[in-house]
Design an enzyme around this catalytic site. Structure first.
Site, short mmCIF file in Angstrom:
data_model
loop_
_atom_site.label_atom_id
_atom_site.label_comp_id
_atom_site.label_asym_id
_atom_site.label_seq_id
_atom_site.Cartn_x
_atom_site.Cartn_y
_atom_site.Cartn_z
N GLY A 56 10.89 -43.71 -59.60
CA GLY A 56 11.36 -43.04 -58.32
C GLY A 56 12.77 -43.57 -57.78
N ARG B 60 10.49 -40.44 -65.72
CA ARG B 60 9.27 -41.12 -66.20
C ARG B 60 9.24 -41.06 -67.69
NH1 ARG B 60 7.88 -40.07 -60.44
NH2 ARG B 60 7.81 -42.35 -59.62
N ASP C 223 7.86 -51.22 -59.26
CA ASP C 223 6.84 -51.96 -60.09
C ASP C 223 6.51 -51.45 -61.60
OD1 ASP C 223 5.43 -50.05 -59.22
OD2 ASP C 223 3.88 -51.23 -58.30
N THR D 52 13.12 -48.92 -54.10
CA THR D 52 12.05 -48.01 -53.80
C THR D 52 12.10 -47.96 -52.28
OG1 THR D 52 9.55 -47.96 -53.43
CG2 THR D 52 10.34 -50.00 -54.11
N ASP E 124 9.52 -47.49 -50.52
CA ASP E 124 8.31 -47.91 -49.92
C ASP E 124 8.44 -49.14 -49.40
OD1 ASP E 124 7.57 -45.43 -50.72
OD2 ASP E 124 5.93 -46.01 -52.39
N ASP F 179 7.66 -51.74 -51.15
CA ASP F 179 6.43 -52.44 -51.30
C ASP F 179 6.43 -53.47 -52.69
OD1 ASP F 179 6.90 -50.78 -53.40
OD2 ASP F 179 4.77 -49.72 -53.35
N ARG G 48 2.05 -44.22 -50.22
CA ARG G 48 0.57 -44.18 -50.68
C ARG G 48 -0.16 -45.54 -50.57
NH1 ARG G 48 -1.37 -39.98 -52.87
NH2 ARG G 48 0.60 -39.03 -53.18
N GLN H 284 12.63 -37.66 -47.39
CA GLN H 284 12.76 -38.93 -47.24
C GLN H 284 13.44 -39.68 -48.39
OE1 GLN H 284 8.32 -40.33 -45.73
NE2 GLN H 284 8.44 -38.33 -46.59
P1 ADP Z 1 8.38 -47.12 -60.47
O1 ADP Z 1 9.34 -47.90 -61.07
O2 ADP Z 1 9.26 -46.24 -59.37
O3 ADP Z 1 7.40 -47.76 -60.13
P2 ADP Z 1 7.09 -45.58 -62.65
O4 ADP Z 1 5.82 -46.33 -62.15
O5 ADP Z 1 7.11 -44.17 -62.75
O6 ADP Z 1 7.99 -45.91 -61.52
O7 ADP Z 1 7.51 -46.25 -63.82
C1 ADP Z 1 8.80 -45.94 -64.40
C2 ADP Z 1 8.62 -45.96 -65.96
O8 ADP Z 1 8.48 -47.50 -66.36
C3 ADP Z 1 7.63 -45.22 -66.69
O9 ADP Z 1 7.92 -44.04 -66.80
C4 ADP Z 1 7.57 -45.85 -67.91
O10 ADP Z 1 8.60 -45.42 -68.81
C5 ADP Z 1 7.86 -47.37 -67.62
N1 ADP Z 1 6.49 -48.17 -67.54
C6 ADP Z 1 5.61 -48.11 -66.52
N2 ADP Z 1 4.35 -48.91 -66.85
C7 ADP Z 1 4.51 -49.44 -68.35
C8 ADP Z 1 4.08 -49.83 -69.07
N3 ADP Z 1 2.61 -50.37 -68.70
N4 ADP Z 1 4.58 -50.24 -70.32
C9 ADP Z 1 5.60 -49.94 -70.41
N5 ADP Z 1 6.78 -48.96 -69.69
C10 ADP Z 1 5.91 -48.61 -68.64
#
Ligand code: ADP
Length: 326
Positions: free
Chosen positions: A14, A75, A106, A129, A131, A133, A175, A258
Site C-alpha cells: 500500500g 502487489r 508488513d 503505512t 495504518d 500498525d 482493518r 485517505q
Molecule cells: P504491505 O507491505 O503494505 O503490507 P502487501 O501485504 O501487499 O503490502 O505486501 C507487499 C508485497 O510483499 C506482496 O505483493 C509480495 O510481493 C510481497 N510479500 C508479501 N508476503 C510475502 C511472502 N510471504 N513471501 C514473499 N513475498 C511476500
C-alpha cells in the site's frame, strides 16, 4: 563483514504519503556516503521484470512534497515463489545491487525477510503505512497525513450533520488497527470510535446507545474502522436501523482519499529521518531490520518482531474520548 557499494530502493504494498520524502532521503544519504543508488519500479515485480534505473541526486528533486510514490507500487504474487525470487536475485546481481532498502508494510517486510535469508542480502525496511500498525516504531510514514486528511473530511461532514441534526457513521481505513479511527475521533471531536481492537470484547454500538447520544447535541459523529466483523460504517448503520429504528443515521465512507495528498510536516520529517537512518543501518552492517522511531530516537527492529508482534493501542485515549463526548 560486508561493504555496500550499490543499493536498490523499492516501494511495495500500500502506498503512503511521505514515501517520496523517504526515497529522497535514502538516495541522497547513500550518495553522500559514496554508495550508488538504483531505483526499482513497481516493488518486487520490478525486480523480477528488471525495471531498474540509476538514480542521481537530481532524480529525487522536487518530490518531498508529493504524495504517492514516484517508484510506483505493486502487489506481486510471483515474489512469493522461489522461482520468482530467483529471477529477482539474478536481476539484482546483474544490476550490481548488493543491498536493498524496501519501503512498505508488513507484507513487504515478510518478503524482504525471506529474500534476505535465502540469498544472504542485507535488507533494511522503512515503515510506510497510513495504518500505523507496525510494531517497534511509534509512528509509520503516512499516518500523520492520513489522520489530517480524515479530520479535514470529518470537519466538513460535521457542517451538514449539524445543519440537519443528524447522526453520521464515518468509515476510515484500518482493518486490523484502530489508530486512525481512535485518534481521528479524538482530534475531530467525534462522539465515539468503533475500533477492531475491542470489537469482540465489547458491543460498542450497544454501549453507545446505552450511554445515550447527548440530547442537547445538534449532531453526532461516530468514527468506524473498516472491518469484516462489524461490516464497517454500513454494517453498524444497518444494525442500528434494525435494532433502534428511532435513530436516523447517515453513512460516509472516506475510502482512498485517505491515502493521498501532500505529506504533513511531521511525515516529511519522519520520512527524512528514517530514510537517512536506513543508510546508517546498512553502514552499521545491519540486515533484516526495520528502522523505527521510539521516543524520538532511531531504533533497529528485526523484521521478525516488526511483522509478528502486535503494536498496542493506547487504551487511555478511549477513556478520554468517552469523557470528552459527554
Ligand atoms: P504491505 O507491505 O503494505 O503490507 P502487501 O501485504 O501487499 O503490502 O505486501 C507487499 C508485497 O510483499 C506482496 O505483493 C509480495 O510481493 C510481497 N510479500 C508479501 N508476503 C510475502 C511472502 N510471504 N513471501 C514473499 N513475498 C511476500
Amino acid at each position: 563483514m560486508y561493504e555496500v557499494k550499490c543499493i536498490g530502493i523499492l516501494t511495495s504494498g500500500g502506498d503512503a504519503p511521505g514515501m517520496n520524502a523517504a526515497i529522497r532521503a535514502i538516495t541522497r544519504t547513500a550518495i553522500y556516503h559514496g554508495i550508488a543508488v538504483k531505483a526499482i519500479y513497481r516493488g518486487y515485480r520490478g525486480l523480477i521484470t528488471n525495471e531498474i534505473t540509476d538514480f542521481k541526486t537530481q532524480s529525487v528533486s522536487n518530490i518531498i512534497q508529493q504524495g504517492g510514490t514516484i517508484l510506483k507500487t505493486a502487489r506481486c504474487m510471483e515474489f512469493k515463489t522461489p522461482e520468482g525470487r530467483k529471477q529477482a536475485h539474478d536481476n539484482m546481481v546483474a544490476a550490481g545491487i548488493d543491498a536493498l532498502v524496501v519501503l512498505g508494510g508488513d507484507g513487504t517486510f515478510t518478503g524482504a525477510r525471506i529474500f534476505g535469508q535465502e540469498y544472504s542480502i542485507p535488507i533494511v525496511g522503512v515503515p510506510c503505512t497510513i495504518d500505523n500498525d507496525l510494531f517497534g516504531t511509534d509512528y509509520t510514514i503516512g499516518y500523520d497525513t492520513a489522520l489530517n486528511t480524515i479530520i479535514q473530511c470529518v470537519d466538513k461532514i460535521r457542517d451538514t450533520a449539524n445543519s440537519h441534526e443528524r447522526l453520521f457513521f464515518i468509515e476510515v481505513m484500518g482493518r486490523d488497527a484502530g489508530f486512525l479511527a481512535l485518534n481521528s475521533a479524538l482530534a475531530s471531536g467525534a462522539e465515539a470510535a468503533i475500533i477492531p481492537e475491542i470489537v469482540t470484547a465489547v458491543d460498542q454500538l450497544e454501549e453507545l446507545i446505552e450511554n445515550g447520544f447527548r440530547k442537547s447535541k445538534n449532531s453526532s459523529i461516530v468514527i468506524v474502522a473498516e472491518s469484516d466483523i462489524t461490516g464497517g460504517a454500513l454494517g453498524v448503520a444497518e444494525r442500528l436501523k434494525k435494532e433502534h429504528p428511532e435513530y436516523d443515521a447517515r453513512v460516509s465512507i472516506l475510502g482512498h482519499v485517505q491515502r493521498g495528498g501532500s505529506p504533513t510536516a511531521a511525515d516529511r520529517i519522519l520520512a527524512s529521518r528514517l530514510g537517512s537512518a536506513a543508510i546508517d543501518a546498512l553502514l552499521d552492517e545491519q540486515r533484516s531490520i526495520m528502522v523505527g522511531i521510539v521516543n524520538d530516537e532511531i531504533v533497529y527492529v528485526p523484521f521478525n518482531k516488526a511483522i509478528k508482534d502486535e503494536k498496542e493501542l493506547n487504551r487511555s485515549v478511549l477513556d478520554i474520548l468517552r469523557i470528552l463526548s459527554i
